[in-house]
Design an enzyme around this catalytic site. Structure first.
Site, PDB file in Angstrom:
ATOM      1  N   VAL A  72       0.927  -1.218   0.043  1.00 59.54           N
ATOM      2  CA  VAL A  72      -0.085   0.088  -0.102  1.00 59.54           C
ATOM      3  C   VAL A  72       0.854   1.280  -0.059  1.00 59.54           C
ATOM      4  O   VAL A  72       0.236   2.294  -0.591  1.00 59.54           O
ATOM      5  CB  VAL A  72      -1.062  -0.174   0.968  1.00 59.54           C
ATOM      6  N   ASP A  73       1.872   1.215   0.476  1.00 60.24           N
ATOM      7  CA  ASP A  73       2.903   2.470   0.738  1.00 60.24           C
ATOM      8  C   ASP A  73       3.316   2.678  -0.908  1.00 60.24           C
ATOM      9  O   ASP A  73       3.306   4.125  -1.056  1.00 60.24           O
ATOM     10  CB  ASP A  73       4.265   2.158   1.296  1.00 60.24           C
TER      11      ASP A  73
END
Length: 359
Positions: free
Chosen positions: A149-150
């Site tokens: 997700v980063d």
């Protein structure tokens, strides 16, 4: 208010595809406590922080916030341009991972330098080259680069802004393919909760990391700021943004922070400021933009900013309670600080200043 300067206004207008005729806004006045907090936090980090030289994701996050401070307050510490020049405006590189999103994060800081302060083509040359090569790779079927997700915050804003700046639909289409793969094919976005898993290892576990979700909300905020209302990709980004916002409204702690583990308040239940800062940033922008209802979300923003500016930020400018580097929820101590936490706080201040009378 944002201090853009005349060249910054021209560049910003080109990016948005609209003509800006209004003069640059004046810098925030000395009475603006939000501006004071931003300058204090940025200067403390530059004086006491560690590992300030590399063009990595941590320093990139700080410098995006640092330039937001200049645009908001009119006060510059003159550190971002020398940092970018010292790195030759280059992204990090590893032949074994040519499109690793963390290595692309500096591109956003370079874009801000170019857009608002120094519209010199060499600033974006390496970023353009990297994105061009990645577009070609995705066209060959390699659409799994954003598999955590980063990655959304590290790469997605640069794809959106370069695609619009160069009027290149292939870049925007590639951005959508990479986003769709993360959201739907890996299944990182959980429709039931409106939150993101950090990566495939956590899908279905019920573990929703605050900072990971902060990266996602920040990415969507930045992309929605620049995508035209008519862009066919915008509705899905807006849907996810608003769904996240509604969940975050109900998961905020009474003290204004969010838990490191969002749905498990008994798990690392102390304050955590990096996720809190990114949530407050995104929600404040949503209120400013008229996307989120002010009556429901302004109190959430106010509580978040109060927690960040009165508890996480110490009188000397040290910004604490930042969970150390990790890939899952974890504890944060009062003195824990990091470049990415400070940068997120500075970005938050930019949006909160726009909501604050006198700023």
């Amino acid at each position: 208010m944002r201090f853009l300067g005349s060249r910054g206004l021209i560049a910003a207008a080109a990016l948005a595809g609209t003509l800006v005729t209004a003069p640059a806004a004046e810098a925030a006045p000395a009475s603006c406590a939000v501006a004071d907090a931003m300058v204090s936090a940025g200067n403390y980090w530059l004086e006491h922080g560690t590992n300030l030289a590399a063009p990595d994701w941590q320093n990139a996050t700080f410098h995006v916030g640092n330039l937001a401070t200049v645009r908001t307050t009119g006060v510059s510490n003159h550190k971002t341009l020398p940092w970018a020049k010292a790195n030759g405006y280059l992204l990090q590189n590893d032949p074994k991972r040519p499109f690793f999103p963390d290595f692309e994060a500096a591109g956003e800081a370079y874009l801000d330098l170019y857009t608002y302060f120094h519209p010199d083509p060499p600033i974006l040359a390496d970023l353009r080259s990297r994105i061009s090569a990645e577009v070609a790779s995705v066209a060959q079927g390699h659409d799994d680069y954003w598999n955590y997700v980063d990655a959304l915050n590290m790469a997605m804003p640069s794809f959106a802004r370069i695609g619009l700046l160069d009027q290149d639909e292939s870049i925007l289409d590639t951005m959508q393919k990479l986003f769709h793969h993360a959201e739907k094919e890996i299944g990182l976005f959980d429709e039931a909760t409106g939150l993101w898993y950090r990566d495939a290892r956590y899908v279905g576990t019920g573990t929703f990391w605050a900072r990971g979700n902060g990266w996602a909300l920040a990415a969507l905020t930045k992309v929605l700021q620049v995508l035209p209302a008519s862009d066919p990709r915008r509705p899905e980004y807006l849907r996810v943004f608003t769904k996240m916002a509604n969940t975050l409204r109900f998961t905020q702690r009474g003290d204004g922070f969010w838990n490191s583990d969002l749905l498990r308040p008994w798990h690392y239940g102390g304050p955590e400021s990096s996720g809190t800062a990114m949530f407050t940033y995104g929600l404040a922008w949503g209120v400013n933009a008229g996307i989120l209802d002010a009556a429901r979300f302004r109190p959430v923003v106010d509580r978040g900013w109060k927690a960040l500016s009165t508890k996480a930020l110490r009188p000397d400018g040290r910004f604490g309670y930042v969970q150390p580097v990790g890939a899952a929820p974890g504890p944060a101590k009062p003195a824990d600080t990091a470049a990415y936490g400070v940068g997120a706080f500075l970005l938050t201040g930019q949006q909160v200043a726009n909501l604050t009378p006198g700023c």
